[in-house]
Structures are given as C-alpha cells and as structure tokens.
Design a protein around this motif. Structure first.
Motif, PDB file in Angstrom:
ATOM      1  N   ARG A 220       5.975 -30.262  -6.685  1.00 19.60           N
ATOM      2  CA  ARG A 220       7.429 -30.051  -6.550  1.00 19.60           C
ATOM      3  C   ARG A 220       8.227 -31.241  -7.041  1.00 19.60           C
ATOM      4  NH1 ARG A 220       7.092 -27.140  -0.737  1.00 19.60           N
ATOM      5  NH2 ARG A 220       7.026 -24.984  -1.505  1.00 19.60           N
ATOM      6  N   GLN A 221       7.598 -32.418  -7.031  1.00 22.74           N
ATOM      7  CA  GLN A 221       8.334 -33.625  -7.430  1.00 22.74           C
ATOM      8  C   GLN A 221       8.191 -33.924  -8.922  1.00 22.74           C
ATOM      9  OE1 GLN A 221       6.466 -36.288  -4.700  1.00 22.74           O
ATOM     10  NE2 GLN A 221       8.070 -36.065  -3.170  1.00 22.74           N
ATOM     11  N   GLN A 222       7.301 -33.193  -9.581  1.00 19.27           N
ATOM     12  CA  GLN A 222       7.044 -33.488 -10.996  1.00 19.27           C
ATOM     13  C   GLN A 222       7.985 -32.701 -11.898  1.00 19.27           C
ATOM     14  OE1 GLN A 222       4.852 -35.960 -11.541  1.00 19.27           O
ATOM     15  NE2 GLN A 222       4.766 -35.891  -9.314  1.00 19.27           N
ATOM     16  N   PRO A 223       8.215 -33.218 -13.113  1.00 19.97           N
ATOM     17  CA  PRO A 223       8.956 -32.419 -14.103  1.00 19.97           C
ATOM     18  C   PRO A 223       8.121 -31.199 -14.490  1.00 19.97           C
ATOM     19  CG  PRO A 223       8.013 -34.390 -15.110  1.00 19.97           C
ATOM     20  CD  PRO A 223       7.811 -34.528 -13.636  1.00 19.97           C
ATOM     21  N   HIS A 224       8.801 -30.118 -14.877  1.00 22.04           N
ATOM     22  CA  HIS A 224       8.089 -28.871 -15.192  1.00 22.04           C
ATOM     23  C   HIS A 224       7.446 -28.922 -16.582  1.00 22.04           C
ATOM     24  CE1 HIS A 224       8.150 -25.944 -12.102  1.00 22.04           C
ATOM     25  NE2 HIS A 224       8.269 -24.907 -12.898  1.00 22.04           N
ATOM     26  N   THR A 225       6.667 -29.971 -16.842  1.00 20.46           N
ATOM     27  CA  THR A 225       6.077 -30.094 -18.176  1.00 20.46           C
ATOM     28  C   THR A 225       4.726 -29.389 -18.221  1.00 20.46           C
ATOM     29  OG1 THR A 225       4.900 -32.116 -17.576  1.00 20.46           O
ATOM     30  CG2 THR A 225       7.127 -32.378 -18.478  1.00 20.46           C
ATOM     31  N   LEU A 226       4.223 -29.207 -19.406  1.00 20.64           N
ATOM     32  CA  LEU A 226       2.908 -28.595 -19.576  1.00 20.64           C
ATOM     33  C   LEU A 226       1.834 -29.475 -18.929  1.00 20.64           C
ATOM     34  CD1 LEU A 226       1.081 -26.436 -20.650  1.00 20.64           C
ATOM     35  CD2 LEU A 226       1.076 -27.564 -22.876  1.00 20.64           C
ATOM     36  N   GLU A 227       1.973 -30.798 -19.089  1.00 21.43           N
ATOM     37  CA  GLU A 227       0.985 -31.726 -18.504  1.00 21.43           C
ATOM     38  C   GLU A 227       0.910 -31.540 -16.989  1.00 21.43           C
ATOM     39  OE1 GLU A 227       1.737 -32.608 -22.320  1.00 21.43           O
ATOM     40  OE2 GLU A 227       3.333 -32.780 -20.814  1.00 21.43           O
ATOM     41  N   THR A 228       2.066 -31.442 -16.360  1.00 23.19           N
ATOM     42  CA  THR A 228       2.109 -31.248 -14.895  1.00 23.19           C
ATOM     43  C   THR A 228       1.355 -29.989 -14.523  1.00 23.19           C
ATOM     44  OG1 THR A 228       4.269 -32.339 -14.700  1.00 23.19           O
ATOM     45  CG2 THR A 228       3.624 -30.893 -12.904  1.00 23.19           C
ATOM     46  N   LYS A 229       1.649 -28.900 -15.225  1.00 20.45           N
ATOM     47  CA  LYS A 229       1.032 -27.618 -14.875  1.00 20.45           C
ATOM     48  C   LYS A 229      -0.483 -27.662 -15.064  1.00 20.45           C
ATOM     49  CE  LYS A 229       5.182 -25.234 -16.324  1.00 20.45           C
ATOM     50  NZ  LYS A 229       5.729 -24.385 -17.365  1.00 20.45           N
ATOM     51  N   GLN A 230      -0.908 -28.286 -16.153  1.00 23.36           N
ATOM     52  CA  GLN A 230      -2.356 -28.388 -16.398  1.00 23.36           C
ATOM     53  C   GLN A 230      -3.019 -29.246 -15.323  1.00 23.36           C
ATOM     54  OE1 GLN A 230      -2.312 -29.827 -20.447  1.00 23.36           O
ATOM     55  NE2 GLN A 230      -2.441 -27.763 -21.296  1.00 23.36           N
TER      56      GLN A 230
ATOM     57  N   VAL B  41     -10.256 -21.359 -18.953  1.00 19.71           N
ATOM     58  CA  VAL B  41      -9.492 -20.104 -19.027  1.00 19.71           C
ATOM     59  C   VAL B  41      -8.180 -20.244 -18.246  1.00 19.71           C
ATOM     60  CG1 VAL B  41      -9.479 -17.649 -18.406  1.00 19.71           C
ATOM     61  CG2 VAL B  41     -11.528 -18.677 -19.400  1.00 19.71           C
ATOM     62  N   ALA B  42      -8.246 -20.841 -17.057  1.00 18.94           N
ATOM     63  CA  ALA B  42      -7.042 -21.006 -16.232  1.00 18.94           C
ATOM     64  C   ALA B  42      -6.024 -21.894 -16.946  1.00 18.94           C
ATOM     65  CB  ALA B  42      -7.418 -21.605 -14.882  1.00 18.94           C
ATOM     66  N   THR B  43      -6.519 -22.972 -17.561  1.00 16.25           N
ATOM     67  CA  THR B  43      -5.634 -23.900 -18.273  1.00 16.25           C
ATOM     68  C   THR B  43      -4.988 -23.212 -19.472  1.00 16.25           C
ATOM     69  OG1 THR B  43      -7.061 -25.721 -17.587  1.00 16.25           O
ATOM     70  CG2 THR B  43      -5.522 -26.188 -19.360  1.00 16.25           C
TER      71      THR B  43
ATOM     72  N   THR C 240      -1.050 -22.707 -20.268  1.00 15.59           N
ATOM     73  CA  THR C 240      -0.556 -23.260 -21.533  1.00 15.59           C
ATOM     74  C   THR C 240       0.186 -22.188 -22.333  1.00 15.59           C
ATOM     75  OG1 THR C 240      -2.448 -24.760 -21.536  1.00 15.59           O
ATOM     76  CG2 THR C 240      -1.243 -24.549 -23.597  1.00 15.59           C
ATOM     77  N   ARG C 241      -0.419 -21.008 -22.409  1.00 16.66           N
ATOM     78  CA  ARG C 241       0.245 -19.916 -23.141  1.00 16.66           C
ATOM     79  C   ARG C 241       1.550 -19.540 -22.481  1.00 16.66           C
ATOM     80  NH1 ARG C 241      -3.256 -14.789 -24.722  1.00 16.66           N
ATOM     81  NH2 ARG C 241      -1.246 -14.172 -25.588  1.00 16.66           N
ATOM     82  N   ALA C 242       1.565 -19.502 -21.154  1.00 16.18           N
ATOM     83  CA  ALA C 242       2.784 -19.148 -20.425  1.00 16.18           C
ATOM     84  C   ALA C 242       3.872 -20.181 -20.715  1.00 16.18           C
ATOM     85  CB  ALA C 242       2.505 -19.087 -18.935  1.00 16.18           C
ATOM     86  N   HIS C 243       3.503 -21.442 -20.730  1.00 20.26           N
ATOM     87  CA  HIS C 243       4.461 -22.516 -20.944  1.00 20.26           C
ATOM     88  C   HIS C 243       5.050 -22.404 -22.360  1.00 20.26           C
ATOM     89  CE1 HIS C 243       6.219 -26.453 -20.113  1.00 20.26           C
ATOM     90  NE2 HIS C 243       5.998 -26.730 -21.377  1.00 20.26           N
ATOM     91  N   ARG C 244       4.172 -22.162 -23.333  1.00 24.00           N
ATOM     92  CA  ARG C 244       4.658 -22.040 -24.722  1.00 24.00           C
ATOM     93  C   ARG C 244       5.570 -20.841 -24.845  1.00 24.00           C
ATOM     94  NH1 ARG C 244      -0.654 -24.166 -26.858  1.00 24.00           N
ATOM     95  NH2 ARG C 244      -0.256 -26.386 -26.562  1.00 24.00           N
ATOM     96  N   GLY C 245       5.203 -19.766 -24.123  1.00 24.76           N
ATOM     97  CA  GLY C 245       6.039 -18.556 -24.148  1.00 24.76           C
ATOM     98  C   GLY C 245       7.428 -18.861 -23.614  1.00 24.76           C
ATOM     99  N   ALA C 246       7.466 -19.595 -22.483  1.00 20.94           N
ATOM    100  CA  ALA C 246       8.749 -19.926 -21.861  1.00 20.94           C
ATOM    101  C   ALA C 246       9.583 -20.816 -22.779  1.00 20.94           C
ATOM    102  CB  ALA C 246       8.508 -20.635 -20.526  1.00 20.94           C
TER     103      ALA C 246
END
Length: 198
Positions: free
Chosen positions: A82-92, A183-185, A189-195
């Motif tokens: 919750r404290q991190q920026p919504h970046t791809l790195e954070t999500k991964q 697979v999860a990553t 990643t695809r979702a993030h690129r889509g957004a």
C-alpha cells in the motif's frame, strides 16, 4: 531450580510454542482435526499436558495461532504494498514475496483445504479471503479494464494453484515453484502493460 536451568528454559520457550504448532498441524493433517486430542499432541511432543496447557488451552487456540503466525507475512506484505508506487517492479515484488509466504504456509493451506468444515467453524477462511482481497487491491490498477483486473487476480490464484493442483504433476518441486512464479509474474506484467497502453 538452578539459575542456569532457568535461563535455558526461558530461551527454549519461544521454540516450544512453534514445536507445538508443528506437531499439532502434523497430527491434524495425519488423522484429522476432530480426531486429534490435546493429550495426543502432548504425547507426540513428549511433554505433560500441563506443559502444553501453559501455551495453549485448546486445540482451537493452537490452530488459530498457527494461522495468525503464518498469515502475518501476508499482512506485512499488504501494508508494504500500500505504501509503494503502483509500478511494475512493485507488483512483481508483491507476487514474489507472496509466493514465498505461501510456500512457508503450505502445510497450513493443505490442512485448510482438507478440513473446510473446521476452517469455516473457526472463521479462519473468512479472514484469509479478506487478506487475499487486500493483496489483490495492491496489484490491481483501479482504472484497468476488466481483463487486466482478472489477470491480476489470476496471478494470485496461480500461486494458490501451485500449492494444490501442481502437487500431483511430475517434476522437481523447485522447478515447479519457479514455473508457477513465472506464470504469475507474466500475468501481472501483461496486466500492467495493458493498463499503461489504454
């Protein structure tokens, strides 16, 4: 009691609690939660029932404590996410850390899977679902389209499936874990690129 004895006792108390949890979970898995008594847990541990009672009064308490200890890393992860920026790195990173937390908790989740009535009764399942929802919200972009939101949710389910469905699949456990994480990553990643692309 000699002084040195007490010191060692004090130090060992921490892992006694964990030993009780491990042995109890093993017995619950082996012969079912309902059929396991506190006395059996004490016997398997080779301690008196009173010694066990010092830590836990009921087997419900043992199970709830196992659940709380093993899901604590998930709470920490949600707080961190919750404290991190919504970046791809954070999500991964969230996916990677969640995979790690799950692998530590695998015996508990197998137990939950096989003892759903008990889990419902103790309302462990509900608080777990709540945690998963919070975790999902840390990796989903609120304005992402539905397909990408589904991809993010599926990334978490992929990690869950890795614990259950893939147990029966051939292959080295470590390789399977790596494949599941990949697979999860990929999904996140695809979702993030889509957004980003929309």
């Amino acid at each position: 009691m000699g002084g040195t004895m007490d010191g060692t006792r004090q130090r060992r108390r921490g892992n006694t609690r964990q030993r009780i949890q491990d042995v109890a979970l093993g017995l619950f898995a082996e012969q079912g939660y309902e059929k396991t008594s506190l006395r059996e847990i004490a016997e398997r541990l080779d301690v008196t029932k009173a010694a066990l009672y010092y830590h836990f009064k009921t087997k419900e308490e043992i199970l709830v404590s196992i659940f709380e200890d093993l899901t604590q890393p998930i709470d920490d992860l949600v707080a961190w996410g919750r404290q991190q920026p919504h970046t791809l790195e954070t999500k991964q990173e969230i996916v990677r850390r969640y995979a790690e937390a799950l692998s530590h908790a695998a015996p508990l989740f197998r137990f939950m899977h096989e003892n759903q009535a008990t889990v419902r009764e103790l309302q462990i399942g509900d608080s777990f679902k709540e945690r998963i929802r919070s975790l999902r919200d840390t990796i989903i972009d609120p304005d992402a389209d539905l397909v990408d939101q589904v991809r993010c949710a599926s990334a978490l389910f992929t990690l869950h499936a890795g614990m259950f469905l893939l147990q029966e699949m051939e292959g080295d456990p470590e390789e399977k874990d790596k494949a599941v994480l990949e697979v999860a990553t990929e999904l996140v990643t695809r979702a993030h690129r889509g957004a980003e692309g929309s």
